[in-house]
Design an enzyme around this catalytic site. Structure first.
Site, PDB file in Angstrom:
ATOM      1  N   GLY A  76       0.974  -1.074   0.147  1.00 18.24           N
ATOM      2  CA  GLY A  76      -0.095   0.071  -0.250  1.00 18.24           C
ATOM      3  C   GLY A  76       0.648   1.334  -0.045  1.00 18.24           C
ATOM      4  O   GLY A  76       0.352   2.354   0.542  1.00 18.24           O
ATOM      5  N   LYS A  77       1.924   1.353  -0.784  1.00 21.20           N
ATOM      6  CA  LYS A  77       2.931   2.522  -0.742  1.00 21.20           C
ATOM      7  C   LYS A  77       2.124   3.421  -1.475  1.00 21.20           C
ATOM      8  O   LYS A  77       2.210   4.673  -1.149  1.00 21.20           O
ATOM      9  CB  LYS A  77       4.131   2.063  -1.454  1.00 21.20           C
ATOM     10  CG  LYS A  77       5.076   2.868  -1.550  1.00 21.20           C
ATOM     11  CD  LYS A  77       6.649   2.602  -1.781  1.00 21.20           C
ATOM     12  CE  LYS A  77       6.501   1.389  -2.467  1.00 21.20           C
ATOM     13  NZ  LYS A  77       6.842   1.596  -4.191  1.00 21.20           N
ATOM     14  N   ASP A  98      -1.666   3.140  -9.734  1.00 21.50           N
ATOM     15  CA  ASP A  98      -1.324   4.001  -8.445  1.00 21.50           C
ATOM     16  C   ASP A  98      -1.898   5.383  -8.919  1.00 21.50           C
ATOM     17  O   ASP A  98      -2.305   6.134  -8.005  1.00 21.50           O
ATOM     18  CB  ASP A  98      -0.106   4.101  -7.919  1.00 21.50           C
ATOM     19  CG  ASP A  98       0.064   2.951  -7.127  1.00 21.50           C
ATOM     20  OD1 ASP A  98      -0.888   2.555  -6.314  1.00 21.50           O
ATOM     21  OD2 ASP A  98       1.510   2.347  -6.932  1.00 21.50           O
ATOM     22  N   GLU A 151       6.539   8.632  -5.849  1.00 15.51           N
ATOM     23  CA  GLU A 151       6.749   7.291  -5.408  1.00 15.51           C
ATOM     24  C   GLU A 151       7.549   6.336  -6.396  1.00 15.51           C
ATOM     25  O   GLU A 151       7.289   6.228  -7.474  1.00 15.51           O
ATOM     26  CB  GLU A 151       5.302   6.698  -5.441  1.00 15.51           C
ATOM     27  CG  GLU A 151       5.153   5.272  -4.872  1.00 15.51           C
ATOM     28  CD  GLU A 151       3.809   4.595  -5.134  1.00 15.51           C
ATOM     29  OE1 GLU A 151       2.865   5.163  -5.728  1.00 15.51           O
ATOM     30  OE2 GLU A 151       3.906   3.297  -5.101  1.00 15.51           O
ATOM     31  N   ILE A 175      17.369  -4.558  -8.455  1.00 11.86           N
ATOM     32  CA  ILE A 175      18.398  -4.013  -9.188  1.00 11.86           C
ATOM     33  C   ILE A 175      17.758  -2.865 -10.127  1.00 11.86           C
ATOM     34  O   ILE A 175      18.107  -1.898 -10.242  1.00 11.86           O
ATOM     35  CB  ILE A 175      18.815  -5.099 -10.249  1.00 11.86           C
ATOM     36  CG1 ILE A 175      19.622  -6.082  -9.287  1.00 11.86           C
ATOM     37  CG2 ILE A 175      19.540  -4.526 -11.148  1.00 11.86           C
ATOM     38  CD1 ILE A 175      19.993  -7.168 -10.003  1.00 11.86           C
ATOM     39  N   GLN A 177      14.419  -3.138   9.924  1.00  5.78           N
ATOM     40  CA  GLN A 177      15.759  -2.738  10.106  1.00  5.78           C
ATOM     41  C   GLN A 177      16.601  -2.950   8.881  1.00  5.78           C
ATOM     42  O   GLN A 177      17.672  -2.157   8.338  1.00  5.78           O
ATOM     43  CB  GLN A 177      16.375  -3.499  11.207  1.00  5.78           C
ATOM     44  CG  GLN A 177      15.717  -2.960  12.471  1.00  5.78           C
ATOM     45  CD  GLN A 177      16.287  -3.994  13.564  1.00  5.78           C
ATOM     46  OE1 GLN A 177      17.518  -4.292  13.737  1.00  5.78           O
ATOM     47  NE2 GLN A 177      15.222  -4.603  14.409  1.00  5.78           N
ATOM     48  N   LYS A 222      11.625   0.964  19.198  1.00  3.62           N
ATOM     49  CA  LYS A 222      12.776  -0.110  18.798  1.00  3.62           C
ATOM     50  C   LYS A 222      13.124   0.388  17.224  1.00  3.62           C
ATOM     51  O   LYS A 222      14.211   0.542  16.768  1.00  3.62           O
ATOM     52  CB  LYS A 222      12.108  -1.443  18.706  1.00  3.62           C
ATOM     53  CG  LYS A 222      13.290  -2.633  18.611  1.00  3.62           C
ATOM     54  CD  LYS A 222      12.889  -3.787  19.013  1.00  3.62           C
ATOM     55  CE  LYS A 222      13.411  -4.950  18.480  1.00  3.62           C
ATOM     56  NZ  LYS A 222      13.135  -6.291  18.565  1.00  3.62           N
ATOM     57  N   CYS A 236     -16.978   0.915 -22.443  1.00  6.03           N
ATOM     58  CA  CYS A 236     -16.220   0.732 -23.568  1.00  6.03           C
ATOM     59  C   CYS A 236     -16.329  -0.468 -24.166  1.00  6.03           C
ATOM     60  O   CYS A 236     -17.371  -0.658 -25.107  1.00  6.03           O
ATOM     61  CB  CYS A 236     -14.632   1.008 -23.176  1.00  6.03           C
ATOM     62  SG  CYS A 236     -13.770   1.308 -24.510  1.00  6.03           S
ATOM     63  N   GLY A 268     -17.885  -3.146 -23.037  1.00  3.54           N
ATOM     64  CA  GLY A 268     -19.027  -3.351 -22.675  1.00  3.54           C
ATOM     65  C   GLY A 268     -20.321  -2.638 -23.468  1.00  3.54           C
ATOM     66  O   GLY A 268     -21.339  -3.195 -23.669  1.00  3.54           O
ATOM     67  N   HIS A 327     -14.332   5.787 -20.641  1.00  2.00           N
ATOM     68  CA  HIS A 327     -14.393   5.288 -19.198  1.00  2.00           C
ATOM     69  C   HIS A 327     -14.838   5.865 -18.075  1.00  2.00           C
ATOM     70  O   HIS A 327     -13.945   6.646 -17.638  1.00  2.00           O
ATOM     71  CB  HIS A 327     -12.995   4.425 -19.138  1.00  2.00           C
ATOM     72  CG  HIS A 327     -12.591   3.452 -19.823  1.00  2.00           C
ATOM     73  ND1 HIS A 327     -12.898   2.072 -19.682  1.00  2.00           N
ATOM     74  CD2 HIS A 327     -11.949   3.397 -21.093  1.00  2.00           C
ATOM     75  CE1 HIS A 327     -12.219   1.390 -20.586  1.00  2.00           C
ATOM     76  NE2 HIS A 327     -11.877   2.024 -21.499  1.00  2.00           N
ATOM     77  N   GLU A 370     -15.411   5.552 -15.308  1.00  2.87           N
ATOM     78  CA  GLU A 370     -14.874   4.978 -14.151  1.00  2.87           C
ATOM     79  C   GLU A 370     -13.733   5.745 -13.747  1.00  2.87           C
ATOM     80  O   GLU A 370     -13.298   6.078 -12.379  1.00  2.87           O
ATOM     81  CB  GLU A 370     -14.469   3.401 -13.902  1.00  2.87           C
ATOM     82  CG  GLU A 370     -13.575   2.967 -14.715  1.00  2.87           C
ATOM     83  CD  GLU A 370     -14.006   2.725 -16.089  1.00  2.87           C
ATOM     84  OE1 GLU A 370     -15.017   2.991 -16.599  1.00  2.87           O
ATOM     85  OE2 GLU A 370     -13.219   1.757 -16.797  1.00  2.87           O
TER      86      GLU A 370
HETATM   87  N1  GLN Z   1     -11.049  -3.404 -27.638  1.00  2.40           N
HETATM   88  C1  GLN Z   1     -12.135  -2.318 -27.814  1.00  2.40           C
HETATM   89  C2  GLN Z   1     -11.493  -1.252 -28.661  1.00  2.40           C
HETATM   90  O1  GLN Z   1     -10.148  -1.365 -28.898  1.00  2.40           O
HETATM   91  C3  GLN Z   1     -12.487  -1.633 -26.427  1.00  2.40           C
HETATM   92  C4  GLN Z   1     -11.525  -1.229 -25.583  1.00  2.40           C
HETATM   93  C5  GLN Z   1     -11.932  -0.812 -24.294  1.00  2.40           C
HETATM   94  O2  GLN Z   1     -12.581  -1.460 -23.636  1.00  2.40           O
HETATM   95  N2  GLN Z   1     -11.010   0.007 -23.574  1.00  2.40           N
HETATM   96  O3  GLN Z   1     -11.959  -0.243 -28.972  1.00  2.40           O
END
Ligand code: GLN
Length: 542
Positions: free
Chosen positions: A18-19, A73, A143, A151, A195, A226, A384, A386, A510, A512
């Site tokens: 969880g850095k 992140d 981060e 390495i 440590q 400590k 997208c 979906g 997207h 989200e």
């Molecule tokens: N594969 C699809 C496209 O390239 C959907 C991409 C996605 O869902 N981000 O258009």
């Protein structure tokens, strides 16, 4: 404005403790004190960006406004701090070397021998410097990916070590995030690995100013003493951080541990305002409250690794909080649905999300899930891919031809309802060649999407190659699909929805990525509202 302040985060003992969340939460502490903050992640792998990496390896690819494909992140940073970051906020070894080698080929080094120190380290420092310049941040949090001792991360560590003498001690602080293992037999936490990792860090010239000691168990005070003694840090700066049941509680825990005040003092800053945690406290309280539970299914192909859908999961959480419910996500593998397995899970929920994705595995399973949602009036949110598959499913029914498809999955389909735009057809490179970043979307009045947003114009983040094929728009519209969001010139379909359905909405972008804990995304919120309504109806009829 005074000199830019830098806070560097390194990790010790093990990865995945969880850095990123710690850095994000510290950023919030400083923003609450009135400072402009930005966060940068330095990733030691040689890929130029995570865009071409499998989500199994790396989790979700997080996309920024400017179209940068970044580490997940960055999503934590944006959600916790509520800032919009840019391309320079994620640097990889691959980018650094690509730049230095390109300069060498151009002859920029005038015959010099190119070495890790100073050429690579200078390039890294240049990129750290760009953050403040491009974001206006007064405090830049950096981060370093991986664990001290790897390495790969050595050049990054050397660069941040040099920063202390470059910009001065009072302008730099180093925070080392470690893990305290718990020994079951004796019921105790162990500090030895901490440590050792601090010793490793010191051997490359970095003395930490603060140690965040992560643990699954409460950390007794003598253990803090400590660690302070053996690792040579102030006891005040040994911060035990017990795994929080609620992710968004982390800033509150760090505040309680006085991390914000300590850093402000250490960096010789003047606090501009007192932190106001009311919204966060309310948020955490709401998460912890008993709430009615609603169930949704997430039908994807990387479901074994929930990190692959990090932002989707967080956006669902935000929408759940906004709607006063608990959302239980059932993770369903789309390839299973294809083989007629896993349907019980789908039949048991009040909403279905089909998130983004690439490649043909499990595609028919997702299309079946969309069909099931449409025919059974189950709320559906397509993100997208979906959205594209929701269109494919609808088109198969509208055209009466099960061969309708996206040309991504069937090059010879008679009905490429989802297809490449002409200008994408020439592209051969895989990395960074998609439609990426924010694009405007005009809402069409009278639609579910426009009701959810409540505004006419929105900006949303994209990451895809394929688009809805405009030559099928009329047929689809005549059959009951509505294009509720369009690009300003009307040429690209951004949102599609099904009229005769309580909530079946798909977005080419997207959403989200722009959901925030205290500002749930309107479409996720509207989806969860529809899920709640269905759950209620089912209970009443059930
Ligand atoms: N594969 C699809 C496209 O390239 C959907 C991409 C996605 O869902 N981000 O258009």
């Amino acid at each position: 404005m005074g000199p830019t302040k830098y806070i560097f985060f390194t990790g010790g003992v093990v990865s995945s403790v969880g850095k990123g969340v710690t850095a994000a939460a510290v950023g919030r502490l400083l923003k609450e004190r009135g400072f402009a903050v930005a966060v940068q992640k330095l990733d030691p792998y040689i890929n130029v960006d995570p865009g071409t990496m499998s989500p199994y390896q790396h989790g979700e690819v997080y996309v920024l406004d400017d179209g940068a494909e970044t580490d997940l992140d960055l999503g934590h940073y944006e959600r916790f701090i509520d800032v919009n970051l840019n391309r320079v906020c994620n640097v990889t070894t691959g980018q650094v070397y690509a730049e230095v080698i390109a300069k060498e080929r151009r002859g920029d080094y005038l015959g010099g021998t190119i070495q890790v120190i100073p050429h690579i380290t200078n390039e890294i420092k240049k990129r750290i410097g760009l953050v403040a310049r491009t974001t206006g941040a007064e405090i830049v949090l950096v981060e370093i990916g991986g664990t001290v001792g790897d390495i790969e991360s050595l050049p990054f560590l050397e660069a941040i070590r040099q920063m202390r003498s470059d910009v001065g001690r009072e302008n730099t602080a180093y925070i080392h995030v470690t893990w305290l293992p718990h020994i079951g037999a004796t019921e105790e936490l162990k500090t030895k690995p901490t440590q050792h990792s601090v010793r490793e860090l010191r051997s490359i010239g970095i003395a930490p100013d603060m140690i965040v000691a992560r643990s699954d168990y409460p950390v007794p005070d003598d253990l803090r003493s400590k660690i302070a003694l053996f690792c040579d840090v102030d006891k005040r700066a040994v911060v035990p951080m017990v795994t929080a049941p609620v992710l968004y509680e982390v800033p509150l825990l760090l505040e309680k541990a006085n991390v914000g005040d300590y850093l402000v003092e250490r960096l010789k800053l003047e606090v501009r305002r007192q932190p106001n945690w009311t919204d966060w406290e309310k948020l955490v309280e709401r998460v912890k409250q008993e709430k009615p539970v609603v169930k949704i299914a997430l039908v994807g192909k990387y479901v074994e690794l929930h990190d692959a859908y990090m932002s989707v999961r967080e956006a669902v959480k935000h929408a759940a909080i906004a709607n006063g419910v608990e959302v239980e996500i059932t993770w369903v593998h789309s390839a299973e649905l294809e083989k007629d397995r896993g349907w019980d899970a789908v039949k048991n929920v009040d909403g279905i999300i089909v998130p983004g994705g690439f490649g043909s595995r499990g595609i028919e399973g997702k299309i079946k899930a969309a069909r099931y949602a449409r025919e059974n009036q189950i709320p559906y949110l397509g993100l997208c891919l979906g959205m594209q598959l929701m269109v494919v499913e609808f088109a198969r029914t509208a055209l009466g031809d099960e061969n309708a498809n996206s040309s991504e999955f069937d090059r010879t389909t008679p009905h490429p309802v989802i297809d490449l735009m002409p200008d994408q057809k020439e592209i051969v490179d895989m990395g960074g060649t998609m439609r990426l970043g924010v694009y405007p979307c005009h809402m069409q009045p009278g639609t579910k999407a426009s009701a959810a947003y409540g505004v006419d114009l929105v900006q949303e983040r994209h990451r895809h190659r394929f688009e809805l094929n405009n030559s099928y728009r009329k047929i689809l519209e005549d059959a009951g699909m509505k294009f509720s969001g369009l690009s300003p010139d009307g040429n690209l379909v951004e949102i599609a929805e099904i009229i005769d359905h309580p909530f079946m909405v798909g977005t080419q972008f997207h959403p989200e990525f722009l959901s925030r804990p205290t500002r749930a995304h309107p479409l996720f919120s509207a989806f969860i509202r529809a899920v709640c309504e269905r759950a209620r109806e089912m209970q009443n009829t059930g």
